[in-house]
Design a protein around this motif. Structure first.
Motif, PDB file in Angstrom:
ATOM      1  N   ALA A   1      -9.495   5.322  10.536  1.00  0.00           N
ATOM      2  CA  ALA A   1     -10.825   4.877  10.087  1.00  0.00           C
ATOM      3  C   ALA A   1     -11.877   5.268  11.121  1.00  0.00           C
ATOM      4  CB  ALA A   1     -10.827   3.373   9.851  1.00  0.00           C
ATOM      5  N   GLY A   2     -11.482   5.171  12.397  1.00  0.00           N
ATOM      6  CA  GLY A   2     -12.396   5.556  13.473  1.00  0.00           C
ATOM      7  C   GLY A   2     -12.780   7.017  13.414  1.00  0.00           C
ATOM      8  N   ARG A   3     -11.890   7.832  12.798  1.00  0.00           N
ATOM      9  CA  ARG A   3     -12.197   9.261  12.650  1.00  0.00           C
ATOM     10  C   ARG A   3     -12.810   9.552  11.270  1.00  0.00           C
ATOM     11  NH1 ARG A   3      -7.524  12.436  12.811  1.00  0.00           N
ATOM     12  NH2 ARG A   3      -6.026  10.756  13.130  1.00  0.00           N
ATOM     13  N   GLY A   4     -13.176   8.458  10.559  1.00  0.00           N
ATOM     14  CA  GLY A   4     -13.828   8.640   9.248  1.00  0.00           C
ATOM     15  C   GLY A   4     -12.853   8.945   8.129  1.00  0.00           C
ATOM     16  N   LYS A   5     -11.531   8.729   8.399  1.00  0.00           N
ATOM     17  CA  LYS A   5     -10.529   8.972   7.350  1.00  0.00           C
ATOM     18  C   LYS A   5     -10.060   7.622   6.816  1.00  0.00           C
ATOM     19  CE  LYS A   5      -8.974  13.382   9.119  1.00  0.00           C
ATOM     20  NZ  LYS A   5      -7.877  14.144   9.700  1.00  0.00           N
ATOM     21  N   PHE A   6     -10.515   7.307   5.601  1.00  0.00           N
ATOM     22  CA  PHE A   6     -10.269   5.966   5.076  1.00  0.00           C
ATOM     23  C   PHE A   6      -9.093   5.906   4.099  1.00  0.00           C
ATOM     24  CE2 PHE A   6     -14.743   6.227   6.314  1.00  0.00           C
ATOM     25  CZ  PHE A   6     -14.771   5.209   7.250  1.00  0.00           C
ATOM     26  N   PHE A   7      -8.439   7.046   3.881  1.00  0.00           N
ATOM     27  CA  PHE A   7      -7.297   7.044   2.951  1.00  0.00           C
ATOM     28  C   PHE A   7      -6.066   6.398   3.586  1.00  0.00           C
ATOM     29  CE2 PHE A   7      -7.302  11.098   5.222  1.00  0.00           C
ATOM     30  CZ  PHE A   7      -6.020  11.108   5.757  1.00  0.00           C
ATOM     31  N   ARG A   8      -6.045   6.330   4.932  1.00  0.00           N
ATOM     32  CA  ARG A   8      -4.879   5.773   5.625  1.00  0.00           C
ATOM     33  C   ARG A   8      -5.007   4.255   5.659  1.00  0.00           C
ATOM     34  NH1 ARG A   8      -0.869   3.550   7.435  1.00  0.00           N
ATOM     35  NH2 ARG A   8       0.268   4.196   9.323  1.00  0.00           N
ATOM     36  N   ARG A   9      -4.269   3.598   4.745  1.00  0.00           N
ATOM     37  CA  ARG A   9      -4.300   2.141   4.687  1.00  0.00           C
ATOM     38  C   ARG A   9      -3.056   1.582   5.361  1.00  0.00           C
ATOM     39  NH1 ARG A   9      -8.189   0.811   0.653  1.00  0.00           N
ATOM     40  NH2 ARG A   9      -9.787   2.361   1.059  1.00  0.00           N
ATOM     41  N   VAL A  10      -3.092   0.296   5.692  1.00  0.00           N
ATOM     42  CA  VAL A  10      -1.901  -0.373   6.209  1.00  0.00           C
ATOM     43  C   VAL A  10      -0.946  -0.528   5.029  1.00  0.00           C
ATOM     44  CG1 VAL A  10      -1.001  -2.487   7.244  1.00  0.00           C
ATOM     45  CG2 VAL A  10      -3.252  -1.634   7.927  1.00  0.00           C
ATOM     46  N   LEU A  11       0.303  -0.078   5.198  1.00  0.00           N
ATOM     47  CA  LEU A  11       1.271  -0.239   4.119  1.00  0.00           C
ATOM     48  C   LEU A  11       1.679  -1.706   4.057  1.00  0.00           C
ATOM     49  CD1 LEU A  11       3.715   2.799   4.310  1.00  0.00           C
ATOM     50  CD2 LEU A  11       1.678   2.498   2.905  1.00  0.00           C
ATOM     51  N   GLU A  12       1.339  -2.355   2.972  1.00  0.00           N
ATOM     52  CA  GLU A  12       1.607  -3.795   2.877  1.00  0.00           C
ATOM     53  C   GLU A  12       3.067  -4.068   2.523  1.00  0.00           C
ATOM     54  OE1 GLU A  12      -1.362  -5.792   0.519  1.00  0.00           O
ATOM     55  OE2 GLU A  12      -2.956  -4.572   1.403  1.00  0.00           O
ATOM     56  N   ARG A  13       3.697  -3.073   1.891  1.00  0.00           N
ATOM     57  CA  ARG A  13       5.101  -3.242   1.506  1.00  0.00           C
ATOM     58  C   ARG A  13       5.960  -3.440   2.761  1.00  0.00           C
ATOM     59  NH1 ARG A  13       7.371   0.558  -3.191  1.00  0.00           N
ATOM     60  NH2 ARG A  13       6.043  -0.854  -4.354  1.00  0.00           N
ATOM     61  N   GLY A  14       6.777  -4.492   2.744  1.00  0.00           N
ATOM     62  CA  GLY A  14       7.653  -4.751   3.898  1.00  0.00           C
ATOM     63  C   GLY A  14       7.025  -5.682   4.923  1.00  0.00           C
ATOM     64  N   LEU A  15       5.723  -5.993   4.758  1.00  0.00           N
ATOM     65  CA  LEU A  15       5.084  -6.963   5.651  1.00  0.00           C
ATOM     66  C   LEU A  15       4.968  -8.283   4.896  1.00  0.00           C
ATOM     67  CD1 LEU A  15       2.242  -4.791   7.231  1.00  0.00           C
ATOM     68  CD2 LEU A  15       4.433  -5.407   8.236  1.00  0.00           C
ATOM     69  N   LEU A  16       5.359  -9.368   5.564  1.00  0.00           N
ATOM     70  CA  LEU A  16       5.392 -10.669   4.885  1.00  0.00           C
ATOM     71  C   LEU A  16       4.430 -11.661   5.541  1.00  0.00           C
ATOM     72  CD1 LEU A  16       9.292 -10.952   4.729  1.00  0.00           C
ATOM     73  CD2 LEU A  16       7.785 -10.057   2.946  1.00  0.00           C
TER      74      LEU A  16
END
Lengths: 279, 174
Positions: A91-106
């Protein structure tokens, strides 16, 4: 198993056998060893080192669930740290497609991941708005640039025209000076004529009765020369007025020319401000 | 150790959506940690995985160029996402969406790699299978594996050029 010295199962309620003591001691030592290993892993994790894991517990059924629980806890923490860090770094480099993968996080990890992703989405939206505004500004700047070019052309031709007007004024002034010279000549002729008429009147008086008719003519000539002198004075006044008016016009044209130049400069400053450059 | 002459059975294994298959390796790709999900899904005991190269679970249908891209990326210190088909000890297979990151020390040196594998979306697996089949066919046109890998790598770059995206963005759009 019957223990020595304790017949009929008395040992169940009494002292354990030496064998059992030895087995329990070994088991106790093994557990102490596992506790030390798990403690060491947890201590490393507490200092932020998420690399260590509890290994080799699969063959010890009593310890395996503990080892698995500690490892799972570390794995999910490790995953969250890597995910959150990467998503923010992108995001700091202006790339917003990289999201936190929520799968596997509880639980809390999942909630924090959702928060980061929501913020990420908002940042992406804001970035989009900024890009759109930048695009509009660019278009405005470009159209202003076109207007500036036109303004420059108009200003140039206006300045050219004022220069022509100045030249015309100069010609007008020259002409009025020449006219003044002609009028001066006419005025001199009128003075001479007046003197001639005066002389003619005197000569006619000497001639007596015979000069009477001539005296009338001389008087007429005198009157004409007087009228000519009066006329030339008016013309001299008019010429002076023309010269004065030409001077004023010349000054006004100079001011207009400067104003046109200044207006063009102001337009350029506006264009530069819109483009976001220093003026 | 991988059983000698292990052949794929064609049977697919799955794991739970909230599970993560985790492993850590040293800089050379030797497994230093395998979590319980990894052991269960791959069918190996922890002791059978630790100390082994990570390609112990490599499936023969995986294009080599994907692993080349993976290693090139993580060795440069970047993270990578990839859909990977893995082979269990029994010959069964399982699909994962792998996230591989380098682990850095305080000075920024790579001291190992970490891989989190999650359950992939079915639709993504179907799309990627098509692409992997093409890449694999390209690789198998030659018996020289280096040439094959270079050719399939070119093919992958060509596919990416058509999408107008970098790999890192494209992988999320699959």
């Amino acid at each position: 198993m019957l223990k020595q010295g304790f017949p009929n199962g008395v040992s169940q309620a009494g002292e354990p056998s030496a064998e059992e003591c030895s087995r329990l001691r070994q088991e106790n030592e093994a557990y102490r060893d596992w506790v030390a290993r798990v403690t060491s892993v947890c201590e490393q994790a507490a200092t932020g080192d998420l690399e260590a894991r509890v290994l080799g517990a699969a063959q010890t059924p009593a310890v395996e669930p503990l080892a698995r629980a500690v490892n799972d806890m570390l794995d999910r923490t490790d995953a969250f740290v890597r995910e959150a860090g990467a998503a923010l770094e992108y995001a700091g480099r202006g790339k917003f497609f990289r999201r936190v993968l929520e799968r596997g996080l509880l639980g809390s990890f999942r909630r924090a991941a959702t928060l980061i992703n929501r913020a990420n989405g908002e940042m992406a939206q804001q970035a989009k708005v900024l890009r759109e505004e930048e695009r509009k500004r660019r278009i405005l700047a470009e159209s202003l640039e076109g207007a500036i070019r036109k303004s420059a052309k108009l200003a140039d031709s206006a300045v050219g025209e004022t220069a022509q007007a100045t030249a015309t004024i100069v010609r007008l002034t020259d002409a009025s000076v020449r006219m003044g010279q002609v009028v001066k000549l006419i005025s001199e002729i009128a003075t001479q004529t007046n003197l001639l008429a005066l002389n003619a009147t005197i000569e006619a008086a000497h001639a007596g009765e015979a000069g009477k008719g001539f005296a009338v003519v001389a008087s007429e000539v005198k009157q004409l020369s007087n009228q000519t002198a009066a006329g030339t004075r008016r013309v001299v006044d008019d010429i002076e007025n023309i010269r004065h008016a030409a001077e004023e016009t010349d000054k006004a044209i100079g001011t207009i020319s400067q104003t046109i130049q200044r207006m063009h400069e102001v337009t350029q400053e506006i264009a530069l401000a819109v483009e976001g450059r220093e003026t | 150790m991988r059983p000698a002459g292990l052949k794929p059975t064609g049977i697919e294994r799955r794991f739970q959506e909230d599970e993560i298959i985790v492993s850590k390796t040293d800089p050379k790709g030797i497994i230093t940690y395998a979590n319980s999900v990894f052991c269960r899904v791959a069918g190996y005991a922890e002791a059978e995985l630790v100390g082994q190269p990570h390609n112990i679970v490599r499936h023969p249908d995986m294009p080599r160029c994907v692993f080349k891209l993976l290693w090139d990326t993580i060795q440069s210190g970047q993270e990578i996402f990839a859909y990977v088909l893995n082979l269990a000890k029994t010959g069964d297979h399982y699909w994962v969406f792998a996230h591989v990151t380098p682990t850095l020390d305080a000075r920024g040196n790579i001291i190992g790699y970490h891989s989190n594998r999650r359950v992939p979306e079915r639709s993504a697996v179907e799309s990627i299978q098509e692409i992997y089949r093409m890449l694999l066919a390209e690789e198998r046109k030659t018996t020289d594996w280096r040439k094959g890998m270079a050719a399939s790598h070119e093919m992958l770059l060509g596919l990416l050029r058509k999408t107008g995206m970098q790999y890192e963005e494209w992988i999320f759009s699959v």
